[in-house]
Design a protein around this motif. Structure first.
Motif, PDB file in Angstrom:
ATOM      1  N   GLU A 166       0.674  -1.195   0.059  1.00  0.00           N
ATOM      2  CA  GLU A 166      -0.012  -0.113  -0.089  1.00  0.00           C
ATOM      3  C   GLU A 166       0.836   1.233  -0.079  1.00  0.00           C
ATOM      4  O   GLU A 166       0.518   2.322  -0.572  1.00  0.00           O
ATOM      5  CB  GLU A 166      -0.889   0.099   1.258  1.00  0.00           C
ATOM      6  N   ARG A 167       2.038   1.271   0.726  1.00  0.00           N
ATOM      7  CA  ARG A 167       2.879   2.301   1.035  1.00  0.00           C
ATOM      8  C   ARG A 167       4.286   2.189   1.308  1.00  0.00           C
ATOM      9  O   ARG A 167       4.396   0.918   1.644  1.00  0.00           O
ATOM     10  CB  ARG A 167       2.331   3.383   1.995  1.00  0.00           C
ATOM     11  N   ILE A 168       5.159   2.869   0.739  1.00  0.00           N
ATOM     12  CA  ILE A 168       6.609   2.318   1.144  1.00  0.00           C
ATOM     13  C   ILE A 168       7.203   3.718   2.033  1.00  0.00           C
ATOM     14  O   ILE A 168       6.814   4.761   1.465  1.00  0.00           O
ATOM     15  CB  ILE A 168       7.585   2.076  -0.150  1.00  0.00           C
ATOM     16  N   ILE A 169       7.790   3.613   3.102  1.00  0.00           N
ATOM     17  CA  ILE A 169       8.063   4.637   3.889  1.00  0.00           C
ATOM     18  C   ILE A 169       9.607   4.680   4.082  1.00  0.00           C
ATOM     19  O   ILE A 169      10.338   3.676   4.422  1.00  0.00           O
ATOM     20  CB  ILE A 169       7.547   4.818   5.464  1.00  0.00           C
ATOM     21  N   ILE A 170      10.465   5.843   3.666  1.00  0.00           N
ATOM     22  CA  ILE A 170      11.918   5.614   3.615  1.00  0.00           C
ATOM     23  C   ILE A 170      12.107   6.817   4.680  1.00  0.00           C
ATOM     24  O   ILE A 170      11.701   7.814   4.796  1.00  0.00           O
ATOM     25  CB  ILE A 170      12.733   5.876   2.351  1.00  0.00           C
ATOM     26  N   THR A 171      13.147   6.637   5.508  1.00  0.00           N
ATOM     27  CA  THR A 171      13.407   7.606   6.448  1.00  0.00           C
ATOM     28  C   THR A 171      14.899   8.346   6.115  1.00  0.00           C
ATOM     29  O   THR A 171      15.680   7.920   5.341  1.00  0.00           O
ATOM     30  CB  THR A 171      13.744   6.726   8.009  1.00  0.00           C
ATOM     31  N   ALA A 172      14.866   9.622   6.727  1.00  0.00           N
ATOM     32  CA  ALA A 172      15.930  10.516   6.510  1.00  0.00           C
ATOM     33  C   ALA A 172      16.269  10.948   7.984  1.00  0.00           C
ATOM     34  O   ALA A 172      15.656  11.208   8.588  1.00  0.00           O
ATOM     35  CB  ALA A 172      15.573  11.764   5.825  1.00  0.00           C
ATOM     36  N   SER A 173      17.628  11.056   8.257  1.00  0.00           N
ATOM     37  CA  SER A 173      18.266  11.389   9.562  1.00  0.00           C
ATOM     38  C   SER A 173      17.902  13.319   9.721  1.00  0.00           C
ATOM     39  O   SER A 173      17.742  13.549  10.833  1.00  0.00           O
ATOM     40  CB  SER A 173      19.853  11.336   9.591  1.00  0.00           C
ATOM     41  N   GLY A 174      17.739  13.881   8.548  1.00  0.00           N
ATOM     42  CA  GLY A 174      17.512  15.204   8.681  1.00  0.00           C
ATOM     43  C   GLY A 174      18.654  15.889   8.388  1.00  0.00           C
ATOM     44  O   GLY A 174      18.721  17.209   8.261  1.00  0.00           O
TER      45      GLY A 174
END
Length: 389
Positions: A166-174
């Motif tokens: 349904e969805r894919i979430i990727i993370t970022a440190s910022g």
């Protein structure tokens, strides 16, 4: 013995790959190593791994490389032609870690002879995703993702149906500036942008992390590699950099991949795939960590993310233009000629300029057309800045 080549051997990804291979040298026959101007490192690694050939991207560095390899029996070569010749040498597994769009042609060459391509060069998918993936399919070759986020997604999809995603979430440190005010960002220096709070990476990717251009490229990579729609891709700022990606399914479940911020995990997974083997990475102590934090990225702080979604909607050669404009704008920032916030503004202006030329983004995604739009975008940045390198 498995025959392997490493393109971009002297960078952070290449050095981590060499670290893993050097721990089990009898398992690998190293065919080719490539690097840039760090000739001492390139020659040392070639000798330690007993490579067949070492290639520098810069022809003017060839005499130094030959001198460093004298008496070793290792062939020295230089330039784009030498890189392509090295990529065409029989190797089962090829690490593509050359920085920038320069990594595209060697990667395509490796795929054309059916090799497994471990892809750390995100620009290849951003600039020419359809071309790269089609080349792999036509030659019964395989592309394995090496970015930590895309490796995490890949692992989360093992045994799963992509149609159930349904969805894919990727993370970022910022990045270095995740808690800075916008006023302070306007005066950010090169030294400040070149320090990452969590990851040990090269200068260019560290700056791209601070501007979120790195994450913008990774968003486009998700679409091109996994074939999902742009509206299925999300980004979360996750300061701890322990959750690398999450895959959401149509039953409401979220499958998360956690691991220490160590690129040897994603590299090792690709190196050993389809097996999973022990790796020399930190084991997480969740009780000690205590909590994980997430927040939505601020669109005003990270305009590169908005541009990435616009590029995905436009399609065609817009990814190649986006990447090239980003690379040239970054050159100017590193040279001290533009400010940190100027990079995203200039990239957006260049994309708008090119979009006004009839059919500029709509041409077929071929190597020649990628090179043409790449040059057009770089020249556009030059014009917009009013400067020449």
């Amino acid at each position: 013995m498995r025959r392997v080549s490493i393109f971009g051997a002297t960078g952070s990804i290449g050095q981590n790959t060499i670290d893993l291979i050097a721990r089990d040298p009898d398992a690998y026959d190293v065919v080719a190593l490539s690097g840039g101007r760090n000739i001492v490192q390139l020659a040392r690694d070639a000798q330690d791994l007993r490579a067949e050939v070492a290639v520098t991207a810069y022809p003017e560095m060839l005499p130094d490389l030959r001198e460093a390899l004298a008496g070793s029996g290792i062939e020295a070569a230089a330039g784009q032609g030498a890189l392509l010749e090295a990529a065409d040498r029989p190797a089962d597994w090829v690490m593509s870690a050359i920085v920038g769009v320069a990594g595209l042609a060697p990667g395509l060459t490796a795929l054309e002879r059916g090799a497994t391509l471990a892809l750390a060069n995100k620009e290849s998918l951003v600039a020419a995703g359809p071309l790269l993936m089609d080349t792999a399919r036509r030659n019964d070759a395989r592309v394995l993702p090496v970015d930590s986020e895309h490796s995490a997604i890949f692992q989360g999809l093992v045994g799963e149906d992509i149609d159930a995603v349904e969805r894919i979430i990727i993370t970022a440190s910022g990045g270095a500036f995740r808690d800075w005010s916008m006023e302070k960002l306007a005066t950010a220096t090169l030294a400040e942008a070149s320090s990452h709070p969590n990851w040990d990476m090269g200068q260019r990717i560290t700056i791209d992390s601070a501007s979120m251009f790195n994450k913008a490229l990774e968003v486009i990579e998700v679409k091109e590699y996994f074939g999902v729609r742009p509206d299925q891709i999300e980004v979360l700022v996750h300061p701890e950099s322990l959750v690398h990606a999450l895959v959401g399914f149509n039953d409401g479940a979220l499958m998360a991949h956690l691991g220490a911020p160590d690129m040897r995990h994603a590299i090792g997974y690709a190196l050993h795939w389809p097996e999973r083997r022990e790796l020399p990475v930190e084991r997480l102590d969740l009780a000690k960590i205590g909590q994980l934090n997430f927040r939505a990225p601020d669109p005003a702080r990270y305009p590169a993310l908005r541009l990435a979604y616009e590029v995905m909607e436009t399609g065609g050669l817009s990814g190649a233009a986006f990447n090239a404009a980003k690379e040239r704008a970054l050159d100017y920032f590193i040279a001290g000629r533009i400010g940190f916030l100027d990079m995203a503004r200039i990239v957006e202006e260049v994309l708008e300029d090119i979009s006004k030329e009839a059919g500029a983004f709509g041409a077929a995604v071929t190597l020649d057309n990628v090179a043409r739009i790449d040059q057009m975008a770089r020249q556009g940045v030059d014009r917009r800045t009013g400067l020449k390198r």
